[in-house]
Design an enzyme around this catalytic site. Sequence first.
Site, PDB file in Angstrom:
ATOM      1  N   GLY A 173       2.684   2.002   5.156  1.00 37.65           N
ATOM      2  CA  GLY A 173       3.872   1.172   5.418  1.00 37.65           C
ATOM      3  C   GLY A 173       4.650   1.646   6.635  1.00 37.65           C
ATOM      4  O   GLY A 173       5.152   0.830   7.422  1.00 37.65           O
TER       5      GLY A 173
ATOM      6  N   CYS B 168       1.571   0.580  -8.775  1.00 38.43           N
ATOM      7  CA  CYS B 168       2.736   1.031  -8.007  1.00 38.43           C
ATOM      8  C   CYS B 168       3.903   1.271  -8.950  1.00 38.43           C
ATOM      9  O   CYS B 168       4.781   2.083  -8.677  1.00 38.43           O
ATOM     10  CB  CYS B 168       3.089   0.004  -6.941  1.00 38.43           C
ATOM     11  SG  CYS B 168       3.252  -1.644  -7.607  1.00 38.43           S
TER      12      CYS B 168
ATOM     13  N   GLY C 252       0.828  -1.206   0.000  1.00 31.09           N
ATOM     14  CA  GLY C 252       0.000   0.000   0.000  1.00 31.09           C
ATOM     15  C   GLY C 252       0.855   1.245   0.000  1.00 31.09           C
ATOM     16  O   GLY C 252       2.022   1.215  -0.430  1.00 31.09           O
ATOM     17  N   SER C 253       0.292   2.317   0.512  1.00 33.71           N
ATOM     18  CA  SER C 253       0.978   3.612   0.464  1.00 33.71           C
ATOM     19  C   SER C 253       2.150   3.654   1.459  1.00 33.71           C
ATOM     20  O   SER C 253       2.210   2.856   2.403  1.00 33.71           O
ATOM     21  CB  SER C 253      -0.015   4.704   0.818  1.00 33.71           C
ATOM     22  OG  SER C 253      -0.545   4.436   2.097  1.00 33.71           O
TER      23      SER C 253
ATOM     24  N   GLU D  20       5.717  -3.431   0.739  1.00 35.84           N
ATOM     25  CA  GLU D  20       5.661  -3.142  -0.701  1.00 35.84           C
ATOM     26  C   GLU D  20       4.875  -1.849  -0.854  1.00 35.84           C
ATOM     27  O   GLU D  20       3.645  -1.866  -0.904  1.00 35.84           O
ATOM     28  CB  GLU D  20       4.933  -4.276  -1.442  1.00 35.84           C
ATOM     29  CG  GLU D  20       5.675  -5.585  -1.468  1.00 35.84           C
ATOM     30  CD  GLU D  20       6.826  -5.594  -2.463  1.00 35.84           C
ATOM     31  OE1 GLU D  20       7.069  -4.563  -3.123  1.00 35.84           O
ATOM     32  OE2 GLU D  20       7.488  -6.628  -2.573  1.00 35.84           O
TER      33      GLU D  20
HETATM   34  P1  NAD Z   1      -3.455   2.231   1.290  1.00 32.71           P
HETATM   35  O1  NAD Z   1      -2.142   2.459   1.943  1.00 32.71           O
HETATM   36  O2  NAD Z   1      -4.501   3.276   1.469  1.00 32.71           O
HETATM   37  O3  NAD Z   1      -4.120   0.872   1.814  1.00 32.71           O
HETATM   38  C1  NAD Z   1      -3.466  -0.376   1.636  1.00 32.71           C
HETATM   39  C2  NAD Z   1      -3.961  -1.357   2.683  1.00 32.71           C
HETATM   40  O4  NAD Z   1      -3.432  -0.979   3.960  1.00 32.71           O
HETATM   41  C3  NAD Z   1      -5.470  -1.414   2.847  1.00 32.71           C
HETATM   42  O5  NAD Z   1      -5.854  -2.755   3.044  1.00 32.71           O
HETATM   43  C4  NAD Z   1      -5.695  -0.587   4.107  1.00 32.71           C
HETATM   44  O6  NAD Z   1      -6.889  -0.902   4.763  1.00 32.71           O
HETATM   45  C5  NAD Z   1      -4.491  -0.969   4.928  1.00 32.71           C
HETATM   46  N1  NAD Z   1      -4.070  -0.038   5.991  1.00 32.71           N
HETATM   47  C6  NAD Z   1      -3.964   1.307   5.922  1.00 32.71           C
HETATM   48  N2  NAD Z   1      -3.460   1.786   7.078  1.00 32.71           N
HETATM   49  C7  NAD Z   1      -3.233   0.722   7.891  1.00 32.71           C
HETATM   50  C8  NAD Z   1      -2.707   0.566   9.221  1.00 32.71           C
HETATM   51  N3  NAD Z   1      -2.309   1.611   9.941  1.00 32.71           N
HETATM   52  N4  NAD Z   1      -2.602  -0.688   9.714  1.00 32.71           N
HETATM   53  C9  NAD Z   1      -2.976  -1.762   8.991  1.00 32.71           C
HETATM   54  N5  NAD Z   1      -3.495  -1.669   7.748  1.00 32.71           N
HETATM   55  C10 NAD Z   1      -3.613  -0.445   7.200  1.00 32.71           C
HETATM   56  O7  NAD Z   1      -3.161   1.978  -0.266  1.00 32.71           O
HETATM   57  P2  NAD Z   1      -4.170   1.870  -1.484  1.00 32.71           P
HETATM   58  O8  NAD Z   1      -4.731   3.209  -1.785  1.00 32.71           O
HETATM   59  O9  NAD Z   1      -5.100   0.725  -1.272  1.00 32.71           O
HETATM   60  O10 NAD Z   1      -3.174   1.411  -2.671  1.00 32.71           O
HETATM   61  C11 NAD Z   1      -2.377   2.279  -3.406  1.00 32.71           C
HETATM   62  C12 NAD Z   1      -0.965   2.328  -2.864  1.00 32.71           C
HETATM   63  O11 NAD Z   1      -0.404   1.023  -2.814  1.00 32.71           O
HETATM   64  C13 NAD Z   1      -0.034   3.122  -3.765  1.00 32.71           C
HETATM   65  O12 NAD Z   1       0.827   3.881  -2.956  1.00 32.71           O
HETATM   66  C14 NAD Z   1       0.733   2.050  -4.517  1.00 32.71           C
HETATM   67  O13 NAD Z   1       1.973   2.462  -5.028  1.00 32.71           O
HETATM   68  C15 NAD Z   1       0.877   1.016  -3.456  1.00 32.71           C
HETATM   69  N6  NAD Z   1       1.148  -0.315  -4.015  1.00 32.71           N
HETATM   70  C16 NAD Z   1       2.421  -0.817  -3.898  1.00 32.71           C
HETATM   71  C17 NAD Z   1       2.721  -2.033  -4.465  1.00 32.71           C
HETATM   72  C18 NAD Z   1       4.113  -2.603  -4.385  1.00 32.71           C
HETATM   73  O14 NAD Z   1       4.254  -3.787  -4.638  1.00 32.71           O
HETATM   74  N7  NAD Z   1       5.132  -1.841  -4.061  1.00 32.71           N
HETATM   75  C19 NAD Z   1       1.736  -2.776  -5.125  1.00 32.71           C
HETATM   76  C20 NAD Z   1       0.445  -2.239  -5.200  1.00 32.71           C
HETATM   77  C21 NAD Z   1       0.173  -0.998  -4.631  1.00 32.71           C
END
Ligand code: NAD
Length: 512
Positions: free
Chosen positions: A250, A301, A245-246, A267
Amino acid sequence: MAVTTTTHTQDLLRRLGVEDDNPGAFDGSWIETRGERIESVNPATGEVLAAVRSAGPEDYERVARAAVAAFGAWREWPAPKRGEVVRQLGDELRRHKGDLGALVSLEAGKIRSEGLGEVQEMIDMCDLAVGMSRQLYGKAMHSERPRHRMYEQWHPLGPVGIITAFNFPVAVWAWNAAVAAACGDSMIWKPSHETPLTALAVTRIAARVLEANDAPAIFGLVVADREVGQLMTADRRLPLVSATGSVTMGKAVGRAVADRVGRSLLELGGNNGVVVTESADMDLALRAVLFAAFGTAGQRCTTARRLFLQRGIAAEMKERLVKAARSIPIGDPMAEGVMMGPLINRKAVDTMMSALETIREQGGEVLCGGKRLDRPGFFVEPTVVAAEVQMPITCEETFAPILYVFEFDDLDEAIAAHNAVPQGLSSAIFTLNVREAERFLAATGSDCGIANVNIATSGAEIGGAFGGEKETGGGREAGSDSWKIYMRRQTCTINWGTEMPLAQGVEFDVGA
Ligand code: NAD
């Protein structure tokens, strides 16, 4: 809001076991969760596809206990037998590829070929993990002590927490789940709020495979809010949390897991750059950049967000890029010929519009695009911006189809600018000059986890280790030796002699 799908969509959902209202947790059985009702919205139409009741802390506790119990049994299955279950999972996904791919398109807004491609990636991951299940190799070493043997072995690690992002709603689960299952781990999946239905459908498929094999319930699920996500990251029963995720997410997850000295696999966001030199094959570069920048509506990503053009070709490339960007067919991702679907939700559109305001304030020039489309759903135009590397916003990942274009004179300057952002996921150079290509791939070149030549930044294959450096988190998933993070390494030394020599020549003779 009531569910507003067509009969055709409802039939598809039913074939995948998705009802209008669904429970949001699975521990071997579906748990009647009573949390917030999460509506899954089709971003191309704004229609509600179906709803899921999110899991609360007590539901999480049930799922966590079941994951611990499942791990206890699963780790005793020989790895190739575990691989056989993963092979069957791949087969079951093959059977449901059409429907599941369509659901990815409906729920995440990916065009049809990308929806199907995502399921193909799951299938490929299963195939890869089957092979891995017979190749979880440890090394044998020569002991410095006579009649001693040393080797290392890899054991299953424990229940794994898997947090996934909306933009790869099922493939990222498979990157983790197929490998973790082969490695002998159970897992708990917390999918994104935006894409709970694909997670339900996949969990149903996976559960059927486990049942058919009398295997323990290793594939747990909690559709839940951040609070439950935090319970998961703080849970000492999960030695590994894999989070995609973001960067903001992370950092929070990384801190929480580090606080209990657990292991995290992060990731996170990218801000990927493509360098095009004067010696490049322009046609190839253009085609590749178009997909990397505007495919998946800029929501990968690995999306190309920064394009560095060498001065001599910059004007022509910009002109061709703008012309091509304007001609990208935008619309219903399920429709034939459409190349760009919607953003995931209204907030994502607002974030893009507000980024464009900042871009203009910081001196960027919008060469094309920049508007939301006046139609149902969350559509925007592919956008090209003439930018300067000093603009702070170009160091951020705006998760939308905005491509910043910069000009450079020599390659060292381009590489320095390319590396001057906090993220380090994917990178590419287009050149037919071997010196330039090698310069980019050298230790002093791209600082990213992925570096390509004459291939743009997105569309990685699963055979390699996938992931990035710096704020992208340092995690690696999928191929190569990425399986190691899902296991614990044990170094074993066996004395088969009658003496007890100590290492490093240490003596301790007490005459016992
Ligand atoms: P996001 O960070 O908003 O959410 C991702 C996940 O994290 C969701 O399931 C969310 O509920 C969970 N989450 C958020 N805060 C949390 C916390 N404090 N504790 C536990 N879980 C938590 O991201 P998004 O908007 O769903 O996805 C887009 C982002 O993901 C972009 O930044 C993209 O670059 C990244 N991404 C990275 C990869 C990679 O492999 N590097 C792959 C896909 C997406």
